[in-house]
Design a protein around this motif. Structure first.
Motif, PDB file in Angstrom:
ATOM      1  N   ALA A 162      29.662 -44.851  19.533  1.00  0.00           N
ATOM      2  CA  ALA A 162      28.521 -44.762  18.621  1.00  0.00           C
ATOM      3  C   ALA A 162      27.213 -44.796  19.402  1.00  0.00           C
ATOM      4  O   ALA A 162      27.058 -45.573  20.341  1.00  0.00           O
ATOM      5  N   THR A 163      26.275 -43.926  19.015  1.00  0.00           N
ATOM      6  CA  THR A 163      24.971 -43.941  19.682  1.00  0.00           C
ATOM      7  C   THR A 163      24.163 -45.158  19.265  1.00  0.00           C
ATOM      8  O   THR A 163      23.293 -45.602  19.995  1.00  0.00           O
ATOM      9  N   THR A 164      24.439 -45.701  18.058  1.00  0.00           N
ATOM     10  CA  THR A 164      23.718 -46.895  17.647  1.00  0.00           C
ATOM     11  C   THR A 164      23.981 -48.053  18.605  1.00  0.00           C
ATOM     12  O   THR A 164      23.135 -48.930  18.758  1.00  0.00           O
ATOM     13  N   SER A 165      25.151 -48.046  19.267  1.00  0.00           N
ATOM     14  CA  SER A 165      25.418 -49.097  20.246  1.00  0.00           C
ATOM     15  C   SER A 165      24.354 -49.117  21.331  1.00  0.00           C
ATOM     16  O   SER A 165      24.096 -50.137  21.948  1.00  0.00           O
ATOM     17  N   LEU A 166      23.737 -47.959  21.565  1.00  0.00           N
ATOM     18  CA  LEU A 166      22.692 -47.884  22.584  1.00  0.00           C
ATOM     19  C   LEU A 166      21.587 -48.886  22.305  1.00  0.00           C
ATOM     20  O   LEU A 166      21.058 -49.507  23.217  1.00  0.00           O
ATOM     21  N   VAL A 167      21.191 -49.006  21.037  1.00  0.00           N
ATOM     22  CA  VAL A 167      20.085 -49.913  20.743  1.00  0.00           C
ATOM     23  C   VAL A 167      20.570 -51.256  20.215  1.00  0.00           C
ATOM     24  O   VAL A 167      19.773 -52.162  20.017  1.00  0.00           O
ATOM     25  N   GLU A 168      21.883 -51.385  20.001  1.00  0.00           N
ATOM     26  CA  GLU A 168      22.404 -52.689  19.595  1.00  0.00           C
ATOM     27  C   GLU A 168      22.800 -53.513  20.811  1.00  0.00           C
ATOM     28  O   GLU A 168      22.837 -54.737  20.750  1.00  0.00           O
ATOM     29  N   ALA A 169      23.055 -52.841  21.913  1.00  0.00           N
ATOM     30  CA  ALA A 169      23.350 -53.554  23.162  1.00  0.00           C
ATOM     31  C   ALA A 169      22.095 -53.564  24.020  1.00  0.00           C
ATOM     32  O   ALA A 169      21.289 -52.640  23.979  1.00  0.00           O
ATOM     33  N   ASP A 170      21.925 -54.638  24.774  1.00  0.00           N
ATOM     34  CA  ASP A 170      20.772 -54.734  25.671  1.00  0.00           C
ATOM     35  C   ASP A 170      21.151 -54.494  27.123  1.00  0.00           C
ATOM     36  O   ASP A 170      20.299 -54.195  27.948  1.00  0.00           O
ATOM     37  N   GLY A 171      22.414 -54.647  27.420  1.00  0.00           N
ATOM     38  CA  GLY A 171      22.847 -54.463  28.795  1.00  0.00           C
ATOM     39  C   GLY A 171      24.333 -54.692  28.900  1.00  0.00           C
ATOM     40  O   GLY A 171      25.037 -54.689  27.886  1.00  0.00           O
ATOM     41  N   VAL A 172      24.822 -54.867  30.121  1.00  0.00           N
ATOM     42  CA  VAL A 172      26.256 -55.049  30.315  1.00  0.00           C
ATOM     43  C   VAL A 172      26.543 -56.288  31.153  1.00  0.00           C
ATOM     44  O   VAL A 172      25.741 -56.689  31.990  1.00  0.00           O
ATOM     45  N   VAL A 173      27.693 -56.875  30.874  1.00  0.00           N
ATOM     46  CA  VAL A 173      28.218 -57.984  31.673  1.00  0.00           C
ATOM     47  C   VAL A 173      29.437 -57.460  32.416  1.00  0.00           C
ATOM     48  O   VAL A 173      30.304 -56.814  31.814  1.00  0.00           O
TER      49      VAL A 173
END
Lengths: 633, 633
Positions: B385-396
């Motif tokens: 989902a492209t919405t994950s782009l703005v729902e996530a802030d970064g990666v662990v």
């Protein structure tokens, strides 16, 4: 002489308030999505379409009717008739009926009739059919239209800063232009008859200097999210200044003047603001910044009024006042948050007295100790030197009632730029051409060429990581020597040696104009020691010889300076190095060699950058090989 | 169907090594000083001139011979003859002899003969003379030529990032062009027949979608210090792809392909690299990123070879792999350090199981608790989902051997951009048009419209700050209600209501196509409750009525979605709000009103953003007044 005096200085908070009362906010603008990085959304963006815009296979496999697969398993496959294939980016030309399946790629449109995808790994293709080894429910491996973003849904709110991910989401929505907060236009007027823009020819005899503040402040404006207009230099003439200020006010949201330390230029601006704008305050109780002006320019009612702030003339002062009072207002107008890296915390490396009764914005340098803790030390003493710009990393606010900051006290440092970083290595001491080349090979060092004596003094105060010392200093400072080299020194003369100089005796006995180095220089001490030897030889006192040398007290700051004075015809002989004479194509009379030693701070030997410097000293023979008169010990 | 299988996945460190082995370093370039902000010096800059270029008065006052003032004091002034004046920017037309003085401004050239300045405050001007009330030594209030920067001295070293202060120092030296590290040119090729560039028309029926990765990655490249070239979309045709890849290799230091999830496009690129370049690795043991390709393109010997990296197709995966593996290489080539804000530390808000045996780059969102501590929660489950782009802030980064991350465990989060900030408020729950307007007035909120039921579930897990709940949920979650409103709901029909719908009974009794909301939606629950009432009235069971409604199970994700389905002619009646019908210009059959309540996390009521939301709910009547069918309670 008549001078504008600033009495009744305003409190710093009044200066913040005055600037906050000015309207710098520009109009909203529309920019192409591709150029919107770092911009700030001016309004909410709702999705105008479903994403995806169709029911989409989310895996490679076979599009089926879910109910046809009920009961299927590894041991009990269901055979479906293969009726076609659908690929991504193509309109399906097939309908999936009962007992049928169509091959489908990830991202392709689900064909009419199908409601689920069996992933390829759970199938086996036959001639005109496919064996399905898995039961799927309607909706399995299908992303329904609008499941990612539904038309009408809120996508991004006003005030959102656009980074790669937001630009990605807007791309998905097909948005190719975005409404963003405008960047305030900031006009920069540089005043003072003496200022010349970098790149233009300079007449030093007429007291011209390059304009430092225009580019410094312009860069600060851009960092804060403003757009810059540089105006041509204004002299100190009233009519010309008025014309220029009003032109800038007409074209900009904010006008900054900066550059001149001359009282007359400040006075002229003051008069223009009083007659063609509104003066909100003049003079702020902050060091530096006393001469700060805040007001408006132009007529508010015909829409041409602009905010105006006058910055002090000294470069460090101008940047300090800009970052403290003006940059926050530009960021607010642009909708940009304060950068998280704008401030760092550290502890005072030394005690610093104050007690002047007004807020001090104290320029400081940063250095890390062996544990990576940030140490803070004061740098500029208000000298107006441009070198302070790169020797200081930021400022510490010292409250008017503070009498002193204790060593070890915790302070906040506002950096001159969010991109400023503490140097990895802080070195102090002798100016030396080999050292300069060595520094090129280290990562982000800072070296202050304060001379050997001053360098050792600072090392004793535990501030720098290393001190570089030439010759005999007679000082005993606790340190760890990590390497060094020798350099040949003597007298630098014109290329053809017109005076036929042969040694130090000529300086004493003949009528030659000499240029010396300053007393902090190790080279100067080495010269003094050589003169003492000569005096002993002649059975006289050193001071007798010194007094016989014309220009012994004419001192200069850097290694090449005496030689350059000779080049310019200001002297016949300069104290210097063989390497300098060679690089400037001049003559050289050798007197001796001296050692240069790198002394590490005993508390920092484990610091990575000190270890790197130490290793470099052992491996950089090529540097010494290429410099005349140098030896790697 | 034939597919390229990736076996023997490379370790992530091998991917880093492979990319590090590629040469991305561009040539040094020369840029105007004014445009050099953020660039990195390619070589050392030594001063080519003295600053100042002349002996300069550093105060307003009188230029004198120091020895003439010896003995002067407040009670015993010395009178000197006034012989002229020198101003900044003018060549002195006066010489100061014994017993003489010349008026001088700050910044002016010291006239011949004079060696010190008496500051104006310690003088009194007479007709043709000046009374000096202070003794000054030679050099007092004078900055000697070269005292700031001496010609030949080291000014800035290679690798220095240019911020306002460095640009200031270079201005002082008259430098107007600077040699800087080049920016690596990065070509971006977007593959896949289904991709359309934002702004171009989209044919959803043919499975077209907007290209997300090109702009996302392009923005990331620019953040990392690279320069972008976007190439036109390549289809899946071998010849066209080969031509485009070689053209990009010829023009760029690095070529990235990105965009397609289609196996055939990846396969075509794979074949081009194998025949026209060198494949260094394909497939990396990292989730996501399995399909990553690293290699070179073009012929090394005629200078046209370029590095190549293929990114995964899902937007969050593409950005993750780009930031993890590619951005560091671009920064190295550009000489730009890793931004200090690229990583933040936080603690896991929830337990997260893993254990897949390969490195996981887990997308996470951030939220601050009431004490300002950063909490970290997993976001994307690989849905693409492209919405994950703005729902996530970064990666662990989750190590392959990790079985789970415990709640409360400390983790480092690499942000998707150094400009990413954690939202000030994290809300979850019902999708609502009034809420959307309220959010516009908060500073940097994040709202996940997951529906009322799912919102309450997440609130119970203590992750969000608030949950917004519509209607009766039947769930009991510990929370503090901070406000709410009511909204009118019912059936949305075409503008002229061609089917003459009058209420819920029509859905049951007549042959109308209906579109519902999903089961997480509070509105859906309210509809179900109304149907239960109708069933009771009719003395039947609710499921009997539900089964009679054509499309009751046809669910959509957002408030406007059913109405928009009706607009498109896909249905006759949609579940929705009066406000939606009005804003889309549609007909509306009212059924009832429902409450919407904002439930705050009981542990976050003291958080500033929650207090701000609470205050907003009390003062935002205008929002409810302007929306049809809304009431502020």
């Amino acid at each position: 002489m008549s001078r504008k005096e600033f009495r009744d200085l305003a409190e710093p908070v009044a200066a913040h308030d005055a600037i906050a009362s000015l309207d710098l906010t520009p109009e909203t603008e529309t920019v192409p999505l591709r150029e919107s990085r770092g911009r700030v959304l001016a309004e909410r963006i709702d999705a105008e379409m479903d994403v995806p815009g169709f029911d989409r296979a989310s895996m490679d496999g076979y599009a089926v009717r879910g109910r046809d697969t009920f009961g299927a398993g590894e041991a009990s496959p269901v055979e479906l008739e293969l009726v076609g294939a659908v690929h991504a980016g193509a309109e399906p030309d097939v309908t999936v009926g009962e007992g049928e399946a169509a091959e489908i790629s990830t991202g392709a449109v689900m064909p009419d009739g199908a409601d689920a995808v069996v992933i390829v790994e759970r199938t086996e293709e036959r001639d005109e059919s496919v064996l399905v080894r898995d039961a799927v429910a309607p909706g399995d491996s299908v992303m329904l239209a609008g499941a990612d973003v539904a038309a009408g849904a809120r996508a991004l709110g006003p005030g959102t800063r656009l980074t790669p991910r937001e630009i990605g989401l807007l791309s998905a929505l097909g948005v190719d232009e975005v409404p963003v907060r405008g960047r305030p236009t900031v006009g920069i007027i540089s005043t003072g008859d003496e200022l010349v823009r970098p790149g233009d020819p300079l007449n030093s005899d007429a007291g011209q200097i390059y304009d430092v503040n225009s580019y410094t402040v312009a860069t600060g404006v851009e960092e804060a999210g403003g757009e810059v207009r540089l105006y041509p230099h204004a002299g100190d003439d009233y009519d010309e200044m008025e014309r220029l200020l009003l032109e800038a006010a007409d074209e900009c949201d904010l006008v900054l003047s900066s550059g001149s330390t001359s009282a007359s230029a400040v006075d002229v601006i003051y008069r223009v603001i009083e007659s063609r704008g509104e003066l909100l305050l003049h003079g702020v109780a902050v060091k530096p910044g006393k001469p700060m002006l805040v007001g408006t320019l132009g007529e508010a009612d015909d829409g041409h009024a602009s905010a105006y702030v006058g910055l002090p003339g000294y470069p460090v002062s101008a940047l300090t006042i800009f970052q403290t009072f003006v940059a926050p207002a530009i960021r607010r107008a642009a909708g940009v948050p304060e950068p998280r890296t704008a401030t760092v915390e550290g502890t005072m490396a030394v005690r610093e007295r104050y007690g002047e009764g007004r807020l001090r914005l104290m320029p400081v340098g940063l250095v890390e100790d062996a544990d990576g803790e940030t140490l803070v030390y004061p740098v500029d003493k208000g000298s107006g030197a441009t070198t302070s710009l790169v020797e200081a990393d930021g400022v510490v606010e010292v409250h008017p009632d503070t009498e002193y900051l204790a060593a070890g006290e915790s302070v906040d440092v506002r950096l001159f730029s969010p991109d400023v970083r503490a140097p990895t290595l802080l070195g102090v001491g002798e100016d030396d051409p080999a050292l300069s080349r060595l520094l090129d090979r280290l990562d982000a060092p800072r070296y202050l060429a304060v001379g050997s004596r001053e360098g050792l003094r600072r090392l004793r105060d535990d501030v720098p990581d290393v001190a570089v010392v030439a010759g005999e200093t007679g000082r005993d400072v606790d340190s760890v020597e990590i390497g060094g080299w020798t350099r040949e020194w003597g007298l630098v003369v014109p290329a053809d040696d017109p005076n036929d100089v042969s040694g130090l005796s000529d300086l004493v006995d003949r009528d030659l104009r000499f240029v010396n180095r300053d007393t902090n220089s190790g080279l100067r001490t080495t010269l003094s020691n050589a003169l003492a030897d000569l005096a002993a030889e002649r059975e006289t006192e050193r001071h007798e010889l010194v007094e016989a040398i014309d220009g012994f007290e004419l001192t200069t700051k850097a290694t090449e300076s005496p030689a350059r004075a000779v080049l310019r015809g200001k002297a016949d002989v300069g104290l210097g190095l063989r390497a300098t004479a060679e690089s400037l194509g001049m003559g050289f009379v050798s007197v001796g060699t001296e050692t240069v030693r790198v002394h590490a701070n005993p508390n920092r030997t484990a610091k990575g950058s000190v270890e790197a410097f130490s290793a470099l000293l052992e491996s950089a023979d090529d540097v010494f090989d290429t410099l005349a008169g140098y030896d790697s010990d």
